[in-house]
Design an enzyme around this catalytic site. Sequence first.
Site, PDB file in Angstrom:
ATOM      1  N   ASP A 274       8.914   5.368  13.341  1.00  0.00           N
ATOM      2  CA  ASP A 274       9.695   4.424  14.122  1.00  0.00           C
ATOM      3  C   ASP A 274      11.113   4.203  13.604  1.00  0.00           C
ATOM      4  OD1 ASP A 274       8.756   3.143  11.848  1.00  0.00           O
ATOM      5  OD2 ASP A 274       7.457   1.756  12.933  1.00  0.00           O
TER       6      ASP A 274
ATOM      7  N   ASP B  24       0.916   4.940   1.794  1.00  0.00           N
ATOM      8  CA  ASP B  24       0.366   5.897   2.754  1.00  0.00           C
ATOM      9  C   ASP B  24       0.764   7.312   2.349  1.00  0.00           C
ATOM     10  OD1 ASP B  24      -0.696   3.813   4.208  1.00  0.00           O
ATOM     11  OD2 ASP B  24       1.046   3.650   5.532  1.00  0.00           O
TER      12      ASP B  24
ATOM     13  N   ASP C 110       0.845  -1.189   0.000  1.00  0.00           N
ATOM     14  CA  ASP C 110       0.000   0.000   0.000  1.00  0.00           C
ATOM     15  C   ASP C 110       0.884   1.243   0.000  1.00  0.00           C
ATOM     16  OD1 ASP C 110       0.876   0.159   2.707  1.00  0.00           O
ATOM     17  OD2 ASP C 110      -0.827  -1.061   3.312  1.00  0.00           O
TER      18      ASP C 110
END
Length: 448
Positions: A144, A70, A68
Amino acid sequence: MNWLKTLFPRNKKIPATRRVPRAEHPISRSQFPSGTLKVLYGLKDAGFQAYVVGGGVRDLLAGMEPKDFDIATDARPEEIRRVFRSCRLIGRRFVIAHVRFGDEISEVTTFRGQITDSHERDETGRILSDNEYGTLESDAFRRDFTVNAMYYDIRDFSIVDFAGGLEDVKAGVVRMIGDPELRYREDPVRMLRAVRIANKLRFRIDKDTAAPIRRLAPLLREIPPARLFDEVIKLLQCRDAVANLNGLNEYGLLAQLLPQTDAALAQPQTRVFIEAALANTADRIAGEQTVSPAFLYAALLWPAVNARQKKLGGEDVVQVNAAIAQASDEVLAQSAKYIVIPKRFSVPMREIWALQPRFDMRRGGRAQRLLTHPRFRAAYDFLLLRAQAGEVPQELADWWTQAQIGEGLPPLAPVAPDGESGEPRKRRRRRGGRGRRRADQPTSPSNA
């Protein structure tokens, strides 16, 4: 920039921001789905910043096809909804916009703000409230890992790299942004992501990023069990499932997710069975076949169910069925302390387990009825894995394979020397009393 100093250890230098022009990187907008491009240009034309971020950029740079794409923007959720009529806002901790174009849904997030002492945390350091907005820079350092903090700018097709992600992609390293212990405490699920991303990209986890994981693994107990159910699916229902299982086991994470499975892996036969189940799932995904979390969790928890069922014992059919039902109840109740398995998956799991003893009953009507059971195919696939691990004879699996393709049931193997057929013994009718058959009553058909 002072807030960045609190994010990084004192001996770590804050990375310098780098903007890589289109001519110096391999990503092309032609690699983005049409819906992603419509969202990017829709936000740009409305006067907002719009970037593809995270796994979409990372995977393309690593030579992989992203799952995907984002999108990050400076537009607030309400502003995104005004730009796109098909927008739906979701989430409480941090509001996310889902924009639909046809069958494609793009996830759009507003730049997140910097971490401050004002953020609500629990006693372990986990952030509980995060609905604050910020800049592109603050958003990058809130992510992260360095490989997840690269942004593709639709305005000039450049890549903006705040944290040194480009170098880490080239070196094949998964590295935490900032102090690993602090970042794991903010969200313990990052420990699971480190294992998953490293195995997906065939990267190694940086030694400083890996060092605190085993010690901090118990922090996963603070995560809602429903969320951990989804994380296990991401880890173990994919092409890298076996590597992820071994990584979770190595870092002490599996014991915090599925302690019964973790303990069972010490047995070689059990490890063979579970790894075979995960490899089978990976093959089905590669072949674009359907996979079910019910089958995955049935395999992960079967060693505990099987061991408990054997302890409970049972000689006849009724006793064996009761033992496996009780074992299923106990194992699922224990696992619910760590991971909540929705009923739509736990019910078929129970059926797969309950059908396993019935594969030993190969005479007459019982075998025919089992062949027509709605859950037969899943239970049969499960039986094949048990045979592959040496848990049941291969002859049993072969017999049921033949039973599905032949005309009528195959012949049974010769009876064992001790006279046992391998089937649970039937409950004998007691003579006398209410169980005595009158002379004028017809006998019941065999195996009815």
